[in-house]
Design a protein around this motif. Structure first.
Motif, PDB file in Angstrom:
ATOM      1  N   ILE A 196       4.509  -3.206  14.284  1.00 11.67           N
ATOM      2  CA  ILE A 196       4.195  -1.955  14.978  1.00 11.67           C
ATOM      3  C   ILE A 196       2.813  -2.046  15.614  1.00 11.67           C
ATOM      4  O   ILE A 196       1.857  -2.535  15.008  1.00 11.67           O
ATOM      5  N   ASP A 197       2.688  -1.559  16.834  1.00 14.63           N
ATOM      6  CA  ASP A 197       1.376  -1.431  17.468  1.00 14.63           C
ATOM      7  C   ASP A 197       0.659  -0.257  16.795  1.00 14.63           C
ATOM      8  O   ASP A 197       1.125   0.890  16.889  1.00 14.63           O
ATOM      9  N   PRO A 198      -0.451  -0.507  16.102  1.00 19.21           N
ATOM     10  CA  PRO A 198      -1.125   0.593  15.397  1.00 19.21           C
ATOM     11  C   PRO A 198      -1.457   1.777  16.297  1.00 19.21           C
ATOM     12  O   PRO A 198      -1.426   2.936  15.837  1.00 19.21           O
ATOM     13  N   GLU A 199      -1.759   1.523  17.563  1.00 21.11           N
ATOM     14  CA  GLU A 199      -2.140   2.617  18.454  1.00 21.11           C
ATOM     15  C   GLU A 199      -0.960   3.514  18.800  1.00 21.11           C
ATOM     16  O   GLU A 199      -1.144   4.601  19.362  1.00 21.11           O
ATOM     17  N   SER A 200       0.261   3.078  18.467  1.00 20.15           N
ATOM     18  CA  SER A 200       1.438   3.922  18.691  1.00 20.15           C
ATOM     19  C   SER A 200       1.647   4.916  17.553  1.00 20.15           C
ATOM     20  O   SER A 200       2.466   5.825  17.663  1.00 20.15           O
ATOM     21  N   MET A 218      -2.803  -6.899   7.058  1.00 26.35           N
ATOM     22  CA  MET A 218      -2.890  -5.447   7.189  1.00 26.35           C
ATOM     23  C   MET A 218      -3.617  -4.834   5.997  1.00 26.35           C
ATOM     24  O   MET A 218      -3.571  -5.375   4.898  1.00 26.35           O
ATOM     25  N   LYS A 219      -4.246  -3.724   6.250  1.00 23.10           N
ATOM     26  CA  LYS A 219      -4.840  -2.908   5.204  1.00 23.10           C
ATOM     27  C   LYS A 219      -4.044  -1.609   5.159  1.00 23.10           C
ATOM     28  O   LYS A 219      -4.092  -0.792   6.074  1.00 23.10           O
ATOM     29  N   LEU A 220      -3.298  -1.445   4.072  1.00 27.17           N
ATOM     30  CA  LEU A 220      -2.412  -0.305   3.898  1.00 27.17           C
ATOM     31  C   LEU A 220      -2.975   0.626   2.839  1.00 27.17           C
ATOM     32  O   LEU A 220      -3.635   0.184   1.894  1.00 27.17           O
ATOM     33  N   LEU A 221      -2.706   1.910   2.967  1.00 26.64           N
ATOM     34  CA  LEU A 221      -3.293   2.881   2.063  1.00 26.64           C
ATOM     35  C   LEU A 221      -2.440   4.127   1.989  1.00 26.64           C
ATOM     36  O   LEU A 221      -1.434   4.253   2.708  1.00 26.64           O
ATOM     37  N   ARG A 222      -2.834   5.042   1.121  1.00 35.60           N
ATOM     38  CA  ARG A 222      -2.171   6.325   0.969  1.00 35.60           C
ATOM     39  C   ARG A 222      -3.242   7.413   0.982  1.00 35.60           C
ATOM     40  O   ARG A 222      -4.311   7.244   0.416  1.00 35.60           O
ATOM     41  N   TYR A 223      -2.947   8.498   1.671  1.00 39.11           N
ATOM     42  CA  TYR A 223      -3.939   9.569   1.798  1.00 39.11           C
ATOM     43  C   TYR A 223      -3.284  10.921   1.554  1.00 39.11           C
ATOM     44  O   TYR A 223      -2.081  11.094   1.698  1.00 39.11           O
ATOM     45  N   GLY A 224      -4.131  11.893   1.188  1.00 42.34           N
ATOM     46  CA  GLY A 224      -3.649  13.249   0.997  1.00 42.34           C
ATOM     47  C   GLY A 224      -3.885  13.737  -0.422  1.00 42.34           C
ATOM     48  O   GLY A 224      -4.402  13.024  -1.281  1.00 42.34           O
ATOM     49  N   ALA A 225      -3.487  14.955  -0.673  1.00 38.52           N
ATOM     50  CA  ALA A 225      -3.684  15.584  -1.977  1.00 38.52           C
ATOM     51  C   ALA A 225      -2.914  14.835  -3.056  1.00 38.52           C
ATOM     52  O   ALA A 225      -1.887  14.192  -2.787  1.00 38.52           O
ATOM     53  N   ASP A 275      -6.560   0.755  11.103  1.00 40.08           N
ATOM     54  CA  ASP A 275      -6.529  -0.059  12.316  1.00 40.08           C
ATOM     55  C   ASP A 275      -7.825  -0.858  12.469  1.00 40.08           C
ATOM     56  O   ASP A 275      -8.744  -0.762  11.636  1.00 40.08           O
ATOM     57  N   SER A 276      -7.908  -1.643  13.520  1.00 39.78           N
ATOM     58  CA  SER A 276      -9.044  -2.549  13.702  1.00 39.78           C
ATOM     59  C   SER A 276     -10.357  -1.824  13.932  1.00 39.78           C
ATOM     60  O   SER A 276     -11.431  -2.418  13.794  1.00 39.78           O
ATOM     61  N   LYS A 277     -10.285  -0.537  14.258  1.00 39.79           N
ATOM     62  CA  LYS A 277     -11.491   0.261  14.478  1.00 39.79           C
ATOM     63  C   LYS A 277     -11.855   1.100  13.255  1.00 39.79           C
ATOM     64  O   LYS A 277     -12.792   1.892  13.311  1.00 39.79           O
ATOM     65  N   GLY A 278     -11.107   0.942  12.185  1.00 37.68           N
ATOM     66  CA  GLY A 278     -11.394   1.684  10.968  1.00 37.68           C
ATOM     67  C   GLY A 278     -10.761   3.055  10.903  1.00 37.68           C
ATOM     68  O   GLY A 278     -11.062   3.837  10.006  1.00 37.68           O
ATOM     69  N   ALA A 279      -9.851   3.355  11.830  1.00 34.87           N
ATOM     70  CA  ALA A 279      -9.168   4.647  11.827  1.00 34.87           C
ATOM     71  C   ALA A 279      -7.885   4.561  11.013  1.00 34.87           C
ATOM     72  O   ALA A 279      -7.224   3.519  10.957  1.00 34.87           O
ATOM     73  N   LEU A 280      -7.522   5.685  10.381  1.00 37.86           N
ATOM     74  CA  LEU A 280      -6.279   5.760   9.632  1.00 37.86           C
ATOM     75  C   LEU A 280      -5.133   6.114  10.578  1.00 37.86           C
ATOM     76  O   LEU A 280      -5.256   7.047  11.384  1.00 37.86           O
ATOM     77  N   ARG A 281      -4.038   5.385  10.450  1.00 36.48           N
ATOM     78  CA  ARG A 281      -2.844   5.617  11.270  1.00 36.48           C
ATOM     79  C   ARG A 281      -1.675   5.935  10.349  1.00 36.48           C
ATOM     80  O   ARG A 281      -1.342   5.166   9.463  1.00 36.48           O
ATOM     81  N   ASP A 282      -1.046   7.083  10.575  1.00 38.27           N
ATOM     82  CA  ASP A 282      -0.001   7.570   9.690  1.00 38.27           C
ATOM     83  C   ASP A 282       1.278   6.734   9.820  1.00 38.27           C
ATOM     84  O   ASP A 282       1.739   6.447  10.921  1.00 38.27           O
ATOM     85  N   LEU A 283       1.825   6.334   8.664  1.00 37.50           N
ATOM     86  CA  LEU A 283       3.046   5.528   8.625  1.00 37.50           C
ATOM     87  C   LEU A 283       4.251   6.295   8.095  1.00 37.50           C
ATOM     88  O   LEU A 283       5.307   5.694   7.862  1.00 37.50           O
ATOM     89  N   SER A 284       4.118   7.606   7.911  1.00 37.57           N
ATOM     90  CA  SER A 284       5.195   8.341   7.258  1.00 37.57           C
ATOM     91  C   SER A 284       6.460   8.421   8.107  1.00 37.57           C
ATOM     92  O   SER A 284       7.536   8.719   7.571  1.00 37.57           O
ATOM     93  N   GLY A 285       6.362   8.115   9.397  1.00 40.21           N
ATOM     94  CA  GLY A 285       7.557   8.043  10.232  1.00 40.21           C
ATOM     95  C   GLY A 285       8.269   6.710  10.115  1.00 40.21           C
ATOM     96  O   GLY A 285       9.383   6.546  10.626  1.00 40.21           O
ATOM     97  N   THR A 286       7.640   5.762   9.439  1.00 39.82           N
ATOM     98  CA  THR A 286       8.206   4.418   9.285  1.00 39.82           C
ATOM     99  C   THR A 286       8.706   4.172   7.876  1.00 39.82           C
ATOM    100  O   THR A 286       9.793   3.616   7.671  1.00 39.82           O
TER     101      THR A 286
END
Length: 282
Positions: free
Chosen positions: A49-53, A1-8, A18-29
């Motif tokens: 977790i399924d990234p598309e979820s 996995m490639k994990l990151l943090r975003y925001g101010a 995700d596999s398409k280069g899109a950022l998927r929010d994990l703050s609910g996890t």
């Protein structure tokens, strides 16, 4: 996995790429990519977790450092044989350790501020280890299991402060913004051979560092084992592992950053950083 943090700054949220280069929010996890969220059990939960979820992050937000709330930021000096040679230093018999101030950590593309009075600000592309489960007295053959993943670090250094002002290296290593980390924390399962990754750094488009982790004197697993003999490594601790040749100190004559330069750097499989170096203005 490639994990990151975003925001101010100070308000970063955890995400995965995700596999398409899109950022998927994990703050609910997980609340943040920090501390216990980086243990093996937590990473296994995230990996299931399924990234598309996950909610997609729109736009192009600022990327923060790929690990938050770092308590120990440990660095290794003179850990590349070819870098030791360019500085005229002997090969260390044991790893040289020093600390960088954890509050010098910034995002991979944030500005780097050249400190007040600096005349010898330097660059260093480095492989950083992020600790997962950690512990004390970790056997070398168990060390990789103690690692959450790896990322790019620019171990920015002020050489006059470091070498000419007496005392330990920490004086030139922990100035504000001297620790860009990211863009991603790449989990260990994605890296086939951590000791065979290309590394590079450019200043205003000029390639000045071009090396590989294969010339590390002490490899990633050994460093985790070794450092754990002297301190407990906790989840989210960062170890930055040294730099290949091509730093400003090694030029003849030496060459340093004054402000106004754009520094880009990267490591194979771990992504790239881009920083504007800005002179201190008070």
């Amino acid at each position: 996995m490639k994990l990151l943090r975003y925001g101010a700054l100070g308000q970063e949220k955890p995400a995965l790429l995700d596999s398409k280069g899109a950022l998927r929010d994990l703050s609910g996890t997980i609340p943040d990519l920090a501390g216990k969220a980086l243990t093996a059990a937590s990473l296994a939960k995230i990996g299931a977790i399924d990234p598309e979820s996950l909610p997609i992050v729109s736009g192009s937000p600022r990327l923060g450092a790929c690990v938050g709330d770092v308590r120990n930021f440990i660095a290794v000096g003179l850990n590349f044989a070819d870098h030791a040679a360019e500085t005229g230093a002997e090969i260390p018999k044991e790893p040289i350790l020093f600390n960088k101030a954890p509050n010098c950590i910034v995002g991979p593309n944030d500005d780097v501020i050249i400190p007040k009075g600096s005349v010898k600000t330097d660059w260093e592309v480095e492989l950083a280890i992020v600790i997962g489960d950690g512990g004390s007295y970790i056997p070398e053959d168990k060390a990789m299991a103690a690692i959450a993943g790896f990322c790019v670090c620019n171990d920015v250094s002020e050489r006059e402060f470091q070498i000419e002002r007496g005392g330990q290296w920490a004086k030139g290593k922990g100035c504000p913004t001297f620790g860009p980390l990211g863009p991603w924390l790449v989990t260990t399962d994605e890296i086939k051979d951590i000791q065979n990754l290309g590394m590079w750094l450019e200043i205003d488009g000029e390639r000045v560092q071009n090396g590989s982790t294969k010339t590390m004197i002490f490899g990633a697993a050994y460093l985790v084992h070794y450092i754990s003999q002297f301190m407990r490594l906790d989840p989210g601790d960062v170890i930055t592992t040294g730099t290949p040749p091509g730093v400003g100190l090694g030029f003849k004559p030496p060459r340093f950053l004054k402000g106004g330069e754009v520094v880009t750097l990267g490591i194979e499989g771990l992504g790239e950083q881009k920083q504007n170096f800005v002179a201190y203005k008070g």
